[in-house]
Design a protein around this motif. Structure first.
Motif, PDB file in Angstrom:
ATOM      1  N   LEU A   1       1.670  -1.088   0.334  1.00  0.00           N
ATOM      2  CA  LEU A   1       0.241   0.427   0.239  1.00  0.00           C
ATOM      3  C   LEU A   1       0.832   1.274  -0.141  1.00  0.00           C
ATOM      4  CD1 LEU A   1      -2.638   0.703   0.112  1.00  0.00           C
ATOM      5  CD2 LEU A   1      -2.688   1.097   2.687  1.00  0.00           C
ATOM      6  N   ILE A   2       1.198   2.319  -0.740  1.00  0.00           N
ATOM      7  CA  ILE A   2       1.518   3.008  -1.446  1.00  0.00           C
ATOM      8  C   ILE A   2       0.794   4.619  -1.140  1.00  0.00           C
ATOM      9  CG2 ILE A   2       3.065   4.337  -2.463  1.00  0.00           C
ATOM     10  CD1 ILE A   2       3.604   1.891  -4.141  1.00  0.00           C
TER      11      ILE A   2
ATOM     12  N   LYS B   1      -0.720  16.174   5.773  1.00  0.00           N
ATOM     13  CA  LYS B   1      -1.780  15.243   6.878  1.00  0.00           C
ATOM     14  C   LYS B   1      -3.168  16.037   6.142  1.00  0.00           C
ATOM     15  CE  LYS B   1       1.815  16.069  10.047  1.00  0.00           C
ATOM     16  NZ  LYS B   1       1.486  17.209  11.697  1.00  0.00           N
ATOM     17  N   GLU B   2      -3.776  14.465   5.797  1.00  0.00           N
ATOM     18  CA  GLU B   2      -5.361  15.021   5.617  1.00  0.00           C
ATOM     19  C   GLU B   2      -5.937  13.116   6.607  1.00  0.00           C
ATOM     20  OE1 GLU B   2      -7.356  16.232   4.058  1.00  0.00           O
ATOM     21  OE2 GLU B   2      -5.979  17.660   3.090  1.00  0.00           O
ATOM     22  N   PHE B   3      -6.617  13.655   7.553  1.00  0.00           N
ATOM     23  CA  PHE B   3      -7.479  12.716   8.295  1.00  0.00           C
ATOM     24  C   PHE B   3      -8.060  11.245   7.572  1.00  0.00           C
ATOM     25  CE2 PHE B   3     -10.337  10.281  11.013  1.00  0.00           C
ATOM     26  CZ  PHE B   3      -9.318   9.465  11.884  1.00  0.00           C
ATOM     27  N   PRO B   4      -8.472  11.432   6.200  1.00  0.00           N
ATOM     28  CA  PRO B   4      -9.189  10.056   6.227  1.00  0.00           C
ATOM     29  C   PRO B   4      -8.191   9.447   5.632  1.00  0.00           C
ATOM     30  CG  PRO B   4     -10.261  12.368   5.398  1.00  0.00           C
ATOM     31  CD  PRO B   4      -9.268  12.944   5.746  1.00  0.00           C
ATOM     32  N   LEU B   5      -7.384  10.269   4.587  1.00  0.00           N
ATOM     33  CA  LEU B   5      -6.126   9.123   4.342  1.00  0.00           C
ATOM     34  C   LEU B   5      -5.457   8.441   5.268  1.00  0.00           C
ATOM     35  CD1 LEU B   5      -5.322  11.394   0.945  1.00  0.00           C
ATOM     36  CD2 LEU B   5      -6.338   9.438   0.539  1.00  0.00           C
ATOM     37  N   HIS B   6      -5.069   8.976   6.325  1.00  0.00           N
ATOM     38  CA  HIS B   6      -4.805   7.537   7.735  1.00  0.00           C
ATOM     39  C   HIS B   6      -5.312   7.253   8.186  1.00  0.00           C
ATOM     40  CE1 HIS B   6      -1.788   8.264  10.758  1.00  0.00           C
ATOM     41  NE2 HIS B   6      -2.686   8.550  11.760  1.00  0.00           N
TER      42      HIS B   6
ATOM     43  N   LEU C   1      -6.219   1.717   9.236  1.00  0.00           N
ATOM     44  CA  LEU C   1      -6.275   0.134   8.940  1.00  0.00           C
ATOM     45  C   LEU C   1      -6.277  -0.863   7.849  1.00  0.00           C
ATOM     46  CD1 LEU C   1      -9.447   1.747  10.674  1.00  0.00           C
ATOM     47  CD2 LEU C   1      -7.323   1.203  11.784  1.00  0.00           C
ATOM     48  N   SER C   2      -5.812  -0.120   6.884  1.00  0.00           N
ATOM     49  CA  SER C   2      -5.348  -1.242   5.839  1.00  0.00           C
ATOM     50  C   SER C   2      -4.543  -2.891   6.164  1.00  0.00           C
ATOM     51  CB  SER C   2      -4.069  -0.697   4.678  1.00  0.00           C
ATOM     52  OG  SER C   2      -3.983  -1.003   4.060  1.00  0.00           O
ATOM     53  N   LYS C   3      -5.028  -3.654   5.987  1.00  0.00           N
ATOM     54  CA  LYS C   3      -5.133  -5.238   5.869  1.00  0.00           C
ATOM     55  C   LYS C   3      -3.438  -5.268   5.298  1.00  0.00           C
ATOM     56  CE  LYS C   3      -8.877  -6.804   8.033  1.00  0.00           C
ATOM     57  NZ  LYS C   3      -9.470  -5.504   8.470  1.00  0.00           N
ATOM     58  N   ALA C   4      -3.101  -4.389   3.918  1.00  0.00           N
ATOM     59  CA  ALA C   4      -1.911  -4.204   3.097  1.00  0.00           C
ATOM     60  C   ALA C   4      -0.705  -5.059   4.514  1.00  0.00           C
ATOM     61  CB  ALA C   4      -1.470  -3.060   2.595  1.00  0.00           C
ATOM     62  N   HIS C   5      -0.105  -5.213   3.323  1.00  0.00           N
ATOM     63  CA  HIS C   5       1.219  -6.803   3.907  1.00  0.00           C
ATOM     64  C   HIS C   5       1.829  -5.509   4.319  1.00  0.00           C
ATOM     65  CE1 HIS C   5      -0.909 -10.254   4.124  1.00  0.00           C
ATOM     66  NE2 HIS C   5      -1.160 -10.319   2.296  1.00  0.00           N
ATOM     67  N   MET C   6       2.506  -4.798   3.019  1.00  0.00           N
ATOM     68  CA  MET C   6       3.503  -3.739   3.032  1.00  0.00           C
ATOM     69  C   MET C   6       3.033  -2.224   3.431  1.00  0.00           C
ATOM     70  SD  MET C   6       6.869  -3.861   0.935  1.00  0.00           S
ATOM     71  CE  MET C   6       8.555  -2.372   1.261  1.00  0.00           C
ATOM     72  N   LYS C   7       3.575  -0.843   3.922  1.00  0.00           N
ATOM     73  CA  LYS C   7       2.645  -0.178   3.740  1.00  0.00           C
ATOM     74  C   LYS C   7       3.917   1.319   2.871  1.00  0.00           C
ATOM     75  CE  LYS C   7      -1.338  -1.115   7.071  1.00  0.00           C
ATOM     76  NZ  LYS C   7      -1.818   0.101   8.172  1.00  0.00           N
ATOM     77  N   ILE C   8       4.103   1.673   2.189  1.00  0.00           N
ATOM     78  CA  ILE C   8       5.292   2.358   2.205  1.00  0.00           C
ATOM     79  C   ILE C   8       4.742   3.633   1.735  1.00  0.00           C
ATOM     80  CG2 ILE C   8       6.778   3.433   0.198  1.00  0.00           C
ATOM     81  CD1 ILE C   8       6.052   0.446  -0.229  1.00  0.00           C
ATOM     82  N   GLY C   9       5.479   5.553   2.843  1.00  0.00           N
ATOM     83  CA  GLY C   9       5.078   6.491   2.466  1.00  0.00           C
ATOM     84  C   GLY C   9       5.615   7.268   2.974  1.00  0.00           C
ATOM     85  N   ARG C  10       5.507   8.923   3.025  1.00  0.00           N
ATOM     86  CA  ARG C  10       6.303   9.680   3.986  1.00  0.00           C
ATOM     87  C   ARG C  10       5.883   9.826   4.858  1.00  0.00           C
ATOM     88  NH1 ARG C  10       6.157  13.910  -1.524  1.00  0.00           N
ATOM     89  NH2 ARG C  10       5.231  13.229  -2.811  1.00  0.00           N
TER      90      ARG C  10
ATOM     91  N   TYR D   1       3.054   3.478   9.193  1.00  0.00           N
ATOM     92  CA  TYR D   1       3.995   3.171   7.972  1.00  0.00           C
ATOM     93  C   TYR D   1       5.311   1.230   8.385  1.00  0.00           C
ATOM     94  CZ  TYR D   1       2.562   7.529   5.741  1.00  0.00           C
ATOM     95  OH  TYR D   1       1.376   8.277   5.040  1.00  0.00           O
ATOM     96  N   ASP D   2       4.988   0.589   7.338  1.00  0.00           N
ATOM     97  CA  ASP D   2       6.048  -0.290   7.499  1.00  0.00           C
ATOM     98  C   ASP D   2       7.828  -0.034   6.892  1.00  0.00           C
ATOM     99  OD1 ASP D   2       4.392  -2.007   9.193  1.00  0.00           O
ATOM    100  OD2 ASP D   2       4.104  -2.220   6.756  1.00  0.00           O
ATOM    101  N   PHE D   3       7.301   1.003   5.996  1.00  0.00           N
ATOM    102  CA  PHE D   3       9.119   1.305   4.925  1.00  0.00           C
ATOM    103  C   PHE D   3       8.408   3.333   5.032  1.00  0.00           C
ATOM    104  CE2 PHE D   3      11.097   1.791   0.953  1.00  0.00           C
ATOM    105  CZ  PHE D   3      12.032   1.472   1.707  1.00  0.00           C
ATOM    106  N   VAL D   4       9.624   3.584   5.412  1.00  0.00           N
ATOM    107  CA  VAL D   4       9.322   5.244   5.491  1.00  0.00           C
ATOM    108  C   VAL D   4      10.566   6.002   4.565  1.00  0.00           C
ATOM    109  CG1 VAL D   4       9.223   8.014   6.143  1.00  0.00           C
ATOM    110  CG2 VAL D   4       8.552   5.139   7.413  1.00  0.00           C
ATOM    111  N   VAL D   5       9.718   6.198   3.441  1.00  0.00           N
ATOM    112  CA  VAL D   5      10.299   6.981   2.570  1.00  0.00           C
ATOM    113  C   VAL D   5      11.049   8.541   2.771  1.00  0.00           C
ATOM    114  CG1 VAL D   5      11.282   7.852  -0.064  1.00  0.00           C
ATOM    115  CG2 VAL D   5       9.783   5.583   0.518  1.00  0.00           C
ATOM    116  N   ALA D   6      12.145   9.277   3.093  1.00  0.00           N
ATOM    117  CA  ALA D   6      12.646  10.060   3.586  1.00  0.00           C
ATOM    118  C   ALA D   6      12.423  11.069   2.517  1.00  0.00           C
ATOM    119  CB  ALA D   6      13.212  10.484   4.431  1.00  0.00           C
TER     120      ALA D   6
END
Length: 179
Positions: free
Chosen positions: A115-116, A122-127, A132-141, A149-154
């Motif tokens: 999930l990217i 910051k937007e609460f609906p997207l947060h 709550l996503s059941k994605a196996h790997m969450k990626i974000g800023r 996130y499981d993986f943060v891109v700085a």
């Protein structure tokens, strides 16, 4: 002042829901991923970098579903509704900013390989969706204080989306998955 109260209540409610979240976490790369979810803040800045990312996934035969939030009362008619893309707006939120459409719940419950979070602000609906996503790997800023996130891109908020995508591709191409 009332908005701050609503957001505080929303964060508290989200934390409570996150306690019951059950998902398997494992890292993926573009060779192993079969299904990717993307959350995106729709604004005037919808650019070619995002379309290039979708093309990249299509070339690599990765199924993509996009959940888009637009912070306006009504979805403008010029926003393209495409296959595997759902757009919701302020009208689709309850009083503490939780998205209410059934498509959002279906997106959250989908166990994406990745999930990217494409949003830079910051937007609460997207947060809510990412948290709550059941994605196996969450990626974000590094956008939220309670980082989901499981993986943060700085990258900074000022960096262009093309740079963010370039960084995601660079790092995920170097992840080695051992079977």
């Amino acid at each position: 002042m009332f908005k701050k109260f609503r957001l505080k209540y929303a964060e508290k409610s989200l934390k409570k829901e996150m306690q019951s979240l059950n998902r398997q976490v494992y890292f993926q790369n573009f060779k192993t991923a079969k299904q990717v979810g993307i959350v995106f803040l729709q604004n005037d800045n919808f650019n070619t970098a995002f379309n290039d990312l979708l093309t990249f996934f299509n070339i690599n035969r990765i199924k993509v579903s996009v959940m888009t939030y637009t912070p306006v009362r009504q979805i403008p008619s010029d926003f393209l509704i495409t296959l595997n893309r759902f757009i919701f707006c302020k009208r689709d939120l309850n009083w503490y900013y939780k998205p209410t459409p059934k498509e959002v719940r279906q997106f959250i419950d989908t166990p994406f390989d990745m999930l990217i979070d494409f949003s830079a602000h910051k937007e609460f609906p997207l947060h809510y969706i990412v948290s709550l996503s059941k994605a196996h790997m969450k990626i974000g800023r590094n956008t939220y204080p309670s980082n989901p996130y499981d993986f943060v891109v700085a990258v900074s908020e000022n960096d262009q989306d093309a740079f963010y995508i370039e960084q995601i591709k660079h790092y995920l191409e170097h992840i080695v998955i051992k079977k």
